[in-house]
Design a protein around this motif. Structure first.
Motif, PDB file in Angstrom:
ATOM      1  N   PRO A  32     -32.259  21.822 -60.162  1.00 24.28           N
ATOM      2  CA  PRO A  32     -30.928  21.958 -59.457  1.00 24.28           C
ATOM      3  C   PRO A  32     -30.120  20.553 -59.351  1.00 24.28           C
ATOM      4  O   PRO A  32     -30.943  19.433 -59.295  1.00 24.28           O
ATOM      5  CB  PRO A  32     -31.208  22.539 -57.999  1.00 24.28           C
ATOM      6  CG  PRO A  32     -32.930  22.285 -57.915  1.00 24.28           C
ATOM      7  CD  PRO A  32     -33.403  22.286 -59.254  1.00 24.28           C
ATOM      8  N   SER A  33     -29.003  20.415 -59.664  1.00 28.72           N
ATOM      9  CA  SER A  33     -27.974  19.137 -59.615  1.00 28.72           C
ATOM     10  C   SER A  33     -28.459  18.708 -58.314  1.00 28.72           C
ATOM     11  O   SER A  33     -28.109  19.362 -57.308  1.00 28.72           O
ATOM     12  CB  SER A  33     -27.025  19.331 -60.095  1.00 28.72           C
ATOM     13  OG  SER A  33     -26.768  19.885 -61.425  1.00 28.72           O
ATOM     14  N   PRO A  34     -28.324  17.396 -58.262  1.00 29.62           N
ATOM     15  CA  PRO A  34     -28.434  17.162 -56.682  1.00 29.62           C
ATOM     16  C   PRO A  34     -27.017  17.259 -56.056  1.00 29.62           C
ATOM     17  O   PRO A  34     -25.984  17.296 -56.851  1.00 29.62           O
ATOM     18  CB  PRO A  34     -28.527  15.512 -56.979  1.00 29.62           C
ATOM     19  CG  PRO A  34     -28.145  15.134 -58.254  1.00 29.62           C
ATOM     20  CD  PRO A  34     -28.518  16.307 -58.898  1.00 29.62           C
ATOM     21  N   PRO A  35     -26.856  17.052 -54.901  1.00 29.89           N
ATOM     22  CA  PRO A  35     -25.464  17.279 -54.216  1.00 29.89           C
ATOM     23  C   PRO A  35     -24.622  16.074 -54.402  1.00 29.89           C
ATOM     24  O   PRO A  35     -24.979  15.021 -54.803  1.00 29.89           O
ATOM     25  CB  PRO A  35     -25.720  17.075 -52.568  1.00 29.89           C
ATOM     26  CG  PRO A  35     -27.175  16.753 -52.495  1.00 29.89           C
ATOM     27  CD  PRO A  35     -27.912  16.965 -53.839  1.00 29.89           C
ATOM     28  N   PRO A  36     -23.211  16.285 -54.360  1.00 32.09           N
ATOM     29  CA  PRO A  36     -22.297  15.176 -54.570  1.00 32.09           C
ATOM     30  C   PRO A  36     -22.632  13.985 -53.631  1.00 32.09           C
ATOM     31  O   PRO A  36     -23.157  14.460 -52.148  1.00 32.09           O
ATOM     32  CB  PRO A  36     -21.032  15.859 -54.531  1.00 32.09           C
ATOM     33  CG  PRO A  36     -20.995  17.223 -54.025  1.00 32.09           C
ATOM     34  CD  PRO A  36     -22.647  17.432 -54.041  1.00 32.09           C
ATOM     35  N   GLY A  37     -22.201  12.846 -54.116  1.00 30.51           N
ATOM     36  CA  GLY A  37     -22.349  11.923 -53.046  1.00 30.51           C
ATOM     37  C   GLY A  37     -23.247  10.752 -53.632  1.00 30.51           C
ATOM     38  O   GLY A  37     -23.440  10.846 -54.866  1.00 30.51           O
ATOM     39  N   PRO A  38     -23.390   9.931 -52.991  1.00 27.92           N
ATOM     40  CA  PRO A  38     -24.550   8.751 -53.675  1.00 27.92           C
ATOM     41  C   PRO A  38     -25.643   9.278 -54.270  1.00 27.92           C
ATOM     42  O   PRO A  38     -26.128  10.054 -53.831  1.00 27.92           O
ATOM     43  CB  PRO A  38     -24.692   7.833 -52.469  1.00 27.92           C
ATOM     44  CG  PRO A  38     -24.110   8.167 -51.226  1.00 27.92           C
ATOM     45  CD  PRO A  38     -23.471   9.579 -51.578  1.00 27.92           C
TER      46      PRO A  38
END
Length: 75
Positions: A32-38
């Motif tokens: 899964p793609s990491p959540p938005p943000g740094p």
């Protein structure tokens, strides 16, 4: 080839290693793609794409040498 043939055993180990590498790459690509943000720090088991591409290039070169050796043996 006989079961105790070193060439056969080496080929089997190479095939198994490539299969494990394929599975690891597929896992990485389907994670899964990491959540938005740094961007989080990379997972310690993840290999940077540039390193995978370099490995793929080395494997291509190794396989080309293997094919050349096989072709020379047929001649």
């Amino acid at each position: 080839m006989a079961e105790d043939d070193i060439t056969l055993r080496a080929a089997e180990r190479l095939e198994a290693a490539v299969e494990r590498l394929i599975l690891a790459i597929e896992e990485r690509l389907t994670a899964p793609s990491p959540p938005p943000g740094p961007s989080p720090a990379p997972h310690p088991e993840m290999v940077p794409r540039a390193e995978l591409e370099a490995l793929a290039q080395r494997l291509d070169e190794t396989l080309a040498r293997l094919r050349a050796a096989l072709d020379a043996g047929e001649g």
